[in-house]
Design an enzyme around this catalytic site. Structure first.
Site, PDB file in Angstrom:
ATOM      1  N   HIS A   1       0.842  -1.207   0.000  1.00  0.00           N
ATOM      2  CA  HIS A   1       0.000   0.000   0.000  1.00  0.00           C
ATOM      3  C   HIS A   1       0.876   1.255   0.000  1.00  0.00           C
ATOM      4  O   HIS A   1       1.281   1.759   1.049  1.00  0.00           O
ATOM      5  CB  HIS A   1      -0.946  -0.001   1.211  1.00  0.00           C
ATOM      6  CG  HIS A   1      -1.986   1.071   1.152  1.00  0.00           C
ATOM      7  ND1 HIS A   1      -3.345   0.802   1.174  1.00  0.00           N
ATOM      8  CD2 HIS A   1      -1.888   2.415   1.048  1.00  0.00           C
ATOM      9  CE1 HIS A   1      -4.027   1.932   1.091  1.00  0.00           C
ATOM     10  NE2 HIS A   1      -3.156   2.935   1.019  1.00  0.00           N
TER      11      HIS A   1
ATOM     12  N   HIS B   1       1.091   4.984  -2.422  1.00  0.00           N
ATOM     13  CA  HIS B   1       0.602   5.780  -3.554  1.00  0.00           C
ATOM     14  C   HIS B   1       1.801   6.317  -4.329  1.00  0.00           C
ATOM     15  O   HIS B   1       2.638   7.033  -3.754  1.00  0.00           O
ATOM     16  CB  HIS B   1      -0.261   6.940  -3.055  1.00  0.00           C
ATOM     17  CG  HIS B   1      -1.535   6.478  -2.413  1.00  0.00           C
ATOM     18  ND1 HIS B   1      -2.758   6.535  -3.051  1.00  0.00           N
ATOM     19  CD2 HIS B   1      -1.775   5.930  -1.197  1.00  0.00           C
ATOM     20  CE1 HIS B   1      -3.696   6.051  -2.251  1.00  0.00           C
ATOM     21  NE2 HIS B   1      -3.124   5.678  -1.111  1.00  0.00           N
TER      22      HIS B   1
ATOM     23  N   ASP C   1       1.857   8.660  -6.450  1.00  0.00           N
ATOM     24  CA  ASP C   1       1.851  10.133  -6.436  1.00  0.00           C
ATOM     25  C   ASP C   1       2.027  10.699  -5.030  1.00  0.00           C
ATOM     26  O   ASP C   1       2.089  11.920  -4.858  1.00  0.00           O
ATOM     27  CB  ASP C   1       0.572  10.688  -7.099  1.00  0.00           C
ATOM     28  CG  ASP C   1      -0.710  10.137  -6.509  1.00  0.00           C
ATOM     29  OD1 ASP C   1      -0.691   9.030  -5.936  1.00  0.00           O
ATOM     30  OD2 ASP C   1      -1.750  10.809  -6.616  1.00  0.00           O
TER      31      ASP C   1
ATOM     32  N   GLY D   1      -9.359   8.111  -1.859  1.00  0.00           N
ATOM     33  CA  GLY D   1      -9.999   9.411  -1.654  1.00  0.00           C
ATOM     34  C   GLY D   1     -10.522   9.547  -0.238  1.00  0.00           C
ATOM     35  O   GLY D   1     -10.263   8.693   0.617  1.00  0.00           O
TER      36      GLY D   1
ATOM     37  N   HIS E   1      -9.913   1.339  -0.057  1.00  0.00           N
ATOM     38  CA  HIS E   1      -9.629   2.135   1.149  1.00  0.00           C
ATOM     39  C   HIS E   1     -10.905   2.141   1.994  1.00  0.00           C
ATOM     40  O   HIS E   1     -11.939   2.654   1.543  1.00  0.00           O
ATOM     41  CB  HIS E   1      -9.325   3.582   0.781  1.00  0.00           C
ATOM     42  CG  HIS E   1      -7.927   3.828   0.327  1.00  0.00           C
ATOM     43  ND1 HIS E   1      -7.442   3.428  -0.890  1.00  0.00           N
ATOM     44  CD2 HIS E   1      -6.896   4.467   0.949  1.00  0.00           C
ATOM     45  CE1 HIS E   1      -6.183   3.802  -0.997  1.00  0.00           C
ATOM     46  NE2 HIS E   1      -5.820   4.431   0.096  1.00  0.00           N
TER      47      HIS E   1
ATOM     48  N   GLU F   1     -10.376   3.646   7.293  1.00  0.00           N
ATOM     49  CA  GLU F   1      -9.158   4.408   7.611  1.00  0.00           C
ATOM     50  C   GLU F   1      -9.576   5.497   8.611  1.00  0.00           C
ATOM     51  O   GLU F   1      -9.224   5.445   9.787  1.00  0.00           O
ATOM     52  CB  GLU F   1      -8.566   5.027   6.334  1.00  0.00           C
ATOM     53  CG  GLU F   1      -7.314   5.861   6.581  1.00  0.00           C
ATOM     54  CD  GLU F   1      -6.773   6.530   5.304  1.00  0.00           C
ATOM     55  OE1 GLU F   1      -7.503   6.604   4.307  1.00  0.00           O
ATOM     56  OE2 GLU F   1      -5.611   6.983   5.341  1.00  0.00           O
TER      57      GLU F   1
ATOM     58  N   HIS G   1      -5.930   0.091   4.838  1.00  0.00           N
ATOM     59  CA  HIS G   1      -5.986   0.600   6.219  1.00  0.00           C
ATOM     60  C   HIS G   1      -6.884  -0.294   7.098  1.00  0.00           C
ATOM     61  O   HIS G   1      -6.403  -1.182   7.750  1.00  0.00           O
ATOM     62  CB  HIS G   1      -6.424   2.074   6.272  1.00  0.00           C
ATOM     63  CG  HIS G   1      -5.545   2.960   5.465  1.00  0.00           C
ATOM     64  ND1 HIS G   1      -4.367   3.457   5.939  1.00  0.00           N
ATOM     65  CD2 HIS G   1      -5.667   3.435   4.188  1.00  0.00           C
ATOM     66  CE1 HIS G   1      -3.791   4.204   4.992  1.00  0.00           C
ATOM     67  NE2 HIS G   1      -4.549   4.200   3.926  1.00  0.00           N
TER      68      HIS G   1
ATOM     69  N   ASP H   1       2.255   4.236   2.673  1.00  0.00           N
ATOM     70  CA  ASP H   1       1.130   5.034   2.170  1.00  0.00           C
ATOM     71  C   ASP H   1       1.597   6.195   1.274  1.00  0.00           C
ATOM     72  O   ASP H   1       1.447   6.134   0.056  1.00  0.00           O
ATOM     73  CB  ASP H   1       0.283   5.577   3.331  1.00  0.00           C
ATOM     74  CG  ASP H   1      -1.140   5.910   2.918  1.00  0.00           C
ATOM     75  OD1 ASP H   1      -1.564   5.488   1.833  1.00  0.00           O
ATOM     76  OD2 ASP H   1      -1.839   6.573   3.703  1.00  0.00           O
ATOM     77  N   ASP H   2       2.134   7.256   1.873  1.00  0.00           N
ATOM     78  CA  ASP H   2       2.530   8.456   1.111  1.00  0.00           C
ATOM     79  C   ASP H   2       3.796   9.067   1.719  1.00  0.00           C
ATOM     80  O   ASP H   2       3.726  10.094   2.409  1.00  0.00           O
ATOM     81  CB  ASP H   2       1.407   9.502   1.172  1.00  0.00           C
ATOM     82  CG  ASP H   2       0.124   9.018   0.534  1.00  0.00           C
ATOM     83  OD1 ASP H   2       0.019   9.068  -0.703  1.00  0.00           O
ATOM     84  OD2 ASP H   2      -0.780   8.577   1.269  1.00  0.00           O
TER      85      ASP H   2
END
Ligand SMILES: O=c1[nH]cnc2c1ncn2[C@@H]1O[C@H](CO)[C@@H](O)[C@H]1O
Length: 359
Positions: A15, A17, A19, A184, A213, A216, A237, A295-296
């Site tokens: 998991h 992203h 971006d 999102g 998702h 979360e 999540h 995640d990010d």
């Protein structure tokens, strides 16, 4: 002397992203090449602008993407480059297999309505975005020996993109795309619209793997919907599943995989900022099927080692549990069966385990 790593062995990440994992240096570099004006003067200031400093909300967290996506979206060279560099960064973290997710629409500027990030209409379609990411991941895989596949995201607030997403998953299923996701803001919009449902029905029908998702920051009812309506095989999540004991028990029995992201869950306000109260401790004690993920990393100004460190320092994780977590991740990945078995085997070997005792 180098800092000691919490788990310095081969890992699987499910998991993350794409971006949300861009190098700040690359954003600055691309902006300069494109003659675009950055809001700040230095890389360090840009890092500050793009990342959260303190626990906040998912909405605030997602708003960070607004600061840098306009520089990357719509640019062929940048999109291929971020995919390639992503694999290099994962290889450096000791990841041997990764599934990178993103929304092709959020990187396009043609055949997407509305055109994101206030771009002018151009000639880069979501379809070509997928092609470019595939090329970048593929070249990265060859150069850095980390296997990389992708997951295409539907966005909760953009139901009209969802049928395109499943069609792209089908088109590129033999070229690096392994699954569909729904990402999102669950807080703003928890409902799965008919278009999302239709896309997921098509995924089931055509054998495309599914993650969602859910739970979360949203309630367990979103997890229930993900499993029952969208037929999710994994939950992105899923922390709030534990708020509904019956559902949690059932998903434990069904061996549902939870893609957990410890540091992210603190910064998005998904969980108590005190890691010693994190639902992941419950997952560990119950020997649930879950993975540890970033995640990010860009938005969190973090990396995978830090997530492992937090798990070790505040949640009582041992070397043995880290191994179990990664073997579960391998077993729950969206590779074809034969490749999945090879991945599990590779981990067992690296951990010095005999295959049949390999959980
Ligand atoms: O933690 C998260 N929860 C929900 N959505 C997310 C999270 N992180 C990123 N995205 C969203 O997924 C899109 C595709 O990669 C990102 O552009 C971002 O809007």
């Amino acid at each position: 002397m180098a800092e000691e790593l919490a788990f310095n062995k081969p890992k699987v990440e499910l998991h993350v992203h794409l971006d949300g994992a861009i190098r700040v240096e690359t954003i600055v570099d691309v902006a300069e090449r494109r003659g675009m004006t950055l809001p700040v003067a230095t890389v360090e200031e840009m890092r500050d602008l793009c990342s959260l400093k303190n626990p906040s909300t998912l909405t605030e967290f997602l708003s960070k993407f607004n600061h840098y996506m306009p520089f990357i979206a719509g640019d062929r060279e940048a999109i291929k480059r971020i995919a390639y560099e992503f694999v290099e960064d994962k290889a450096k973290e000791g990841v041997i297999y990764v599934e990178a997710r993103y929304s092709p629409h959020l990187l396009a500027n043609r055949d997407v309505e509305p055109i994101p990030w206030e771009q002018k209409e151009g000639d880069l379609t979501p379809d070509e975005v997928v092609n470019l990411v595939n090329q970048g991941l593929n070249e990265g895989e060859k150069a850095f020996k980390t296997k990389a596949r992708s997951i295409l995201c539907c966005m909760r607030h953009m139901p009209k993109w969802s049928m395109d997403v499943i069609e792209l998953c089908k088109k590129y299923r033999n070229d690096g795309v392994v699954a569909i996701d729904l990402a999102g803001d669950e807080l703003m919009d928890t409902k799965a619209y008919p278009e999302h449902k239709q896309a997921y029905e098509e995924a089931v029908k055509s054998g495309v793997h599914r993650t969602v998702h859910a739970g979360e920051v949203g309630p367990p009812s979103v997890v229930k919907e993900a499993v029952e309506v969208l037929k999710a095989e994994r939950i992105g999540h899923g922390y709030h599943t534990t708020d509904d004991q019956a559902l949690y028990r059932r998903l434990l029995e069904e061996n549902m995989h939870f893609e957990t992201c410890p540091i992210s869950s603190r910064m998005t306000g998904a969980c108590d900022p005190d890691f010693t109260k994190h639902p992941l401790i419950r997952f560990r004690e119950d020997k649930a099927n879950y993975s540890l993920n970033t995640d990010d990393p860009l938005v969190l100004n973090s990396n995978l080692h830090k997530d492992y460190e937090v798990a070790k320092k505040f949640m009582g994780f041992t070397e043995e549990e880290f191994q179990r977590v990664n073997i579960n991740a391998a077993k729950s990945c969206f590779l074809p069966e034969k490749e999945k078995r090879e991945l599990v085997h590779q981990l067992c070997e690296a951990y010095g385990m005999v295959e049949h005792t390999c959980f």
